[in-house]
Design an enzyme around this catalytic site. Structure first.
Site, PDB file in Angstrom:
ATOM      1  CB  SER A   1      -0.581  -0.122   1.384  1.00 22.63           C
ATOM      2  OG  SER A   1      -0.420   0.259   2.371  1.00 22.63           O
ATOM      3  CE  LYS A   2      -1.947   6.112  -2.500  1.00 26.55           C
ATOM      4  NZ  LYS A   2      -4.062   7.023  -2.942  1.00 26.55           N
ATOM      5  NE  ARG A   3      -1.261   2.131   6.109  1.00 22.55           N
ATOM      6  CZ  ARG A   3      -0.991   1.108   6.848  1.00 22.55           C
ATOM      7  NH1 ARG A   3       0.432   1.559   7.549  1.00 22.55           N
ATOM      8  NH2 ARG A   3      -1.101  -0.376   6.789  1.00 22.55           N
ATOM      9  CG  HIS A   4       4.155  -0.083   4.122  1.00 23.06           C
ATOM     10  ND1 HIS A   4       3.569  -0.111   4.396  1.00 23.06           N
ATOM     11  CD2 HIS A   4       5.773  -0.315   4.865  1.00 23.06           C
ATOM     12  CE1 HIS A   4       2.609  -0.590   5.354  1.00 23.06           C
ATOM     13  NE2 HIS A   4       3.884  -0.681   5.982  1.00 23.06           N
ATOM     14  N   GLY A   5       5.866   3.247   0.451  1.00 20.88           N
ATOM     15  CA  GLY A   5       6.183   3.615  -0.829  1.00 20.88           C
ATOM     16  C   GLY A   5       5.089   4.074  -1.808  1.00 20.88           C
TER      17      GLY A   5
END
Ligand code: GLU
Length: 484
Positions: free
Chosen positions: A256-260
């Site tokens: 997901s976007k939260r990690h990159g």
């Protein structure tokens, strides 16, 4: 029978890195077998349509080098097939199933369906259309159904899932899958507005487009039993299925976007080479069966097999991707890289630098950076004439010791054109200058680099001096020795 595969994205957003991998596996599989790979836009759900998504997805795929072979808009590039242009077809096929008794009319309102779900929840059972209790062709009877239809009552068409039958299929990656009919929902095939759902359109198209292998993300695995029932209902042979494992964050959660970054265009904007991203993504979940980590598209085409795609989710290792990009940076042709860097140099205010000089700078510093664009930051002192101010620590180091000034003065006096042509002469001059000031050569090199580049670290100093050239070196040494 020749292989025919499709990549079938929905235009609900920009191209996700996981979708790039699915598209890539389809492409590699088709090329490996000399088959056909088509692009089909699955835009049946108009509520989730994102403006510009189709164009963006196609351009991200083209950037990565994934191309398609067939489609309605011939000329230059092919495709895509677009489901919204084929709506009548799906309705026609959906009605065939009503006629042969494998699908049925249902008239439930959304309130009635909500109440059904609440009852099921209260009873602790999984939500599923309750065919025997709701308002449909079976509970209402043929006459009432006809009357409602004649009246123009809102209705959907649902798949009649055979309840007491196991649904089986063999997935190339996951092996034998068996699901009991009781666990499968009577899927809506045609919505009350007459539009098809994903399931109906997908199966009809895969059949009509003579798809031999459906290679898609694991998240579609729960839909496949419904699709198998649909194939049976139509009397069609199902294709071979291969469900590709998920891409995971380092903590093994769904990527997901939260990690990159997760969108292909973000990777492109960051400066990843398409070759590096494709190489890396291909290896996320596919085991080439060798220790080699570097694969061109051509290599991937020759080695790709579905049997070597892993069942388990694949962790997307951003650090490894950076490393791989750096490896491509080291291997790529420096003249090509210089051409690719040109727009950024123009943007940074260096429009007139000779491409061969840029190539030399790239060769000098590329061991130390992972991205081509980093070359401009890392070696700005090789592009511009004006250096950014020294850091406080650097100024303190240079001004705190007279011996350093003496050594640098001596170096400046000895810097003649021949020193720039010979690494040994350069070393000799540095040695002599240090000795003249009573310090070790090692103690001179760092201050010398600081004066010439305003940086504490950099690539080989002799090559740096060579690329700077006599004039720029002298003026930087002078600026230090006699500041204005
Ligand atoms: N339209 C589906 C998606 O967006 C494709 C699923 C399939 O390949 O069957 O991923």
């Amino acid at each position: 029978m020749s292989v025919r595969v499709r990549f079938a994205p929905s235009p609900t957003g920009f191209l996700h890195i996981g979708s790039l991998r699915t598209a890539l596996y389809n492409y590699l599989f088709a090329r490996h077998h000399g088959g056909t790979c088509i692009l089909r836009i699955e835009d049946t759900d108009r509520t989730r349509f994102v403006e510009g998504a189709i164009e963006e997805q196609i351009s991200s795929l083209a950037w990565a080098g994934v191309t398609f072979d067939e489609g309605p808009h011939v000329g230059g590039n092919y495709g895509p097939y677009t489901q919204s242009e084929r709506f009548d077809l799906y309705r026609e096929y959906g009605m065939k199933l009503v006629d042969n008794g494998t699908a049925y009319y249902a008239f439930d309102t959304s309130e009635e369906l909500d109440a059904m779900r609440q009852r099921q929840q209260a009873a602790g059972i999984a939500p599923k259309y309750d065919r025997s209790a709701m308002r449909n062709q079976y509970t209402l009877g043929e006459d009432e159904t006809r009357r409602l239809l004649d009246e123009g009552a809102a209705h959907v068409i649902r798949l009649k899932v055979p309840l007491h039958q196991d649904v089986r299929f063999s997935d190339v990656i996951r092996g034998e899958v068996i699901v009991n009919g009781r666990e499968i929902d009577d899927q809506i095939l045609l919505k009350s507005d007459g539009f098809p759902t994903y399931h109906l359109a997908n199966v009809v198209d895969d059949h009509l487009m003579e798809i031999t292998h459906v290679i898609r993300a694991e998240e579609w695995l729960p839909s496949t039993p419904k699709h198998i029932i649909l194939y049976q209902a139509f009397g069609w042979e199902p294709p071979t299925f291969a469900h590709v494992p998920l891409l995971l964050n380092p903590d093994r959660s769904k990527m997901s976007k939260r990690h990159g970054d997760v969108m292909v265009r973000d990777f492109a904007r960051k400066g990843f080479f398409p070759e590096a991203l494709v190489n890396f993504v291909a290896l996320c979940g596919w085991n080439p069966g060798s220790d080699n980590e570097f694969y061109s598209m051509q290599d991937l085409i020759s080695s790709f097999t579905l049997e070597r795609v892993n069942k388990a989710g694949a962790v997307f290792d951003y650090q490894k991707l950076n490393w791989m990009n750096g490896e491509y940076l080291k291997q790529r042709d420096a003249q090509d890289l210089a051409r690719e860097l040109h727009p950024l140099l123009v943007e940074r205010g260096y429009p007139h630098i000779e491409p061969s000089y840029v190539a030399d700078v790239i060769v000098l510093v590329r061991e130390r950076v992972a991205f081509l664009s980093d070359v401009v930051e890392f070696a700005d002192y090789l592009f511009g004439d004006v250096l950014p101010p020294l850091s406080d620590e650097a100024s303190a180091l240079l001004s705190g010791n007279d011996k350093i000034s003496v050594a640098i003065d001596s170096f400046r006096k000895g810097l003649v054109p021949s020193v720039l042509e010979d690494a040994d002469a350069f070393k000799g001059l540095a040695q002599q200058s240090a000795e003249a000031a009573g310090i070790k050569m090692g103690a001179l090199l760092k201050p010398l680099r600081l004066v010439l580049t305003h940086r504490e670290v950099g690539a080989d100093l002799f090559r740096t001096v060579q690329l700077l050239g006599l004039e720029r070196c002298l003026s930087r040494l002078d600026a230090f020795l006699s500041p204005s």
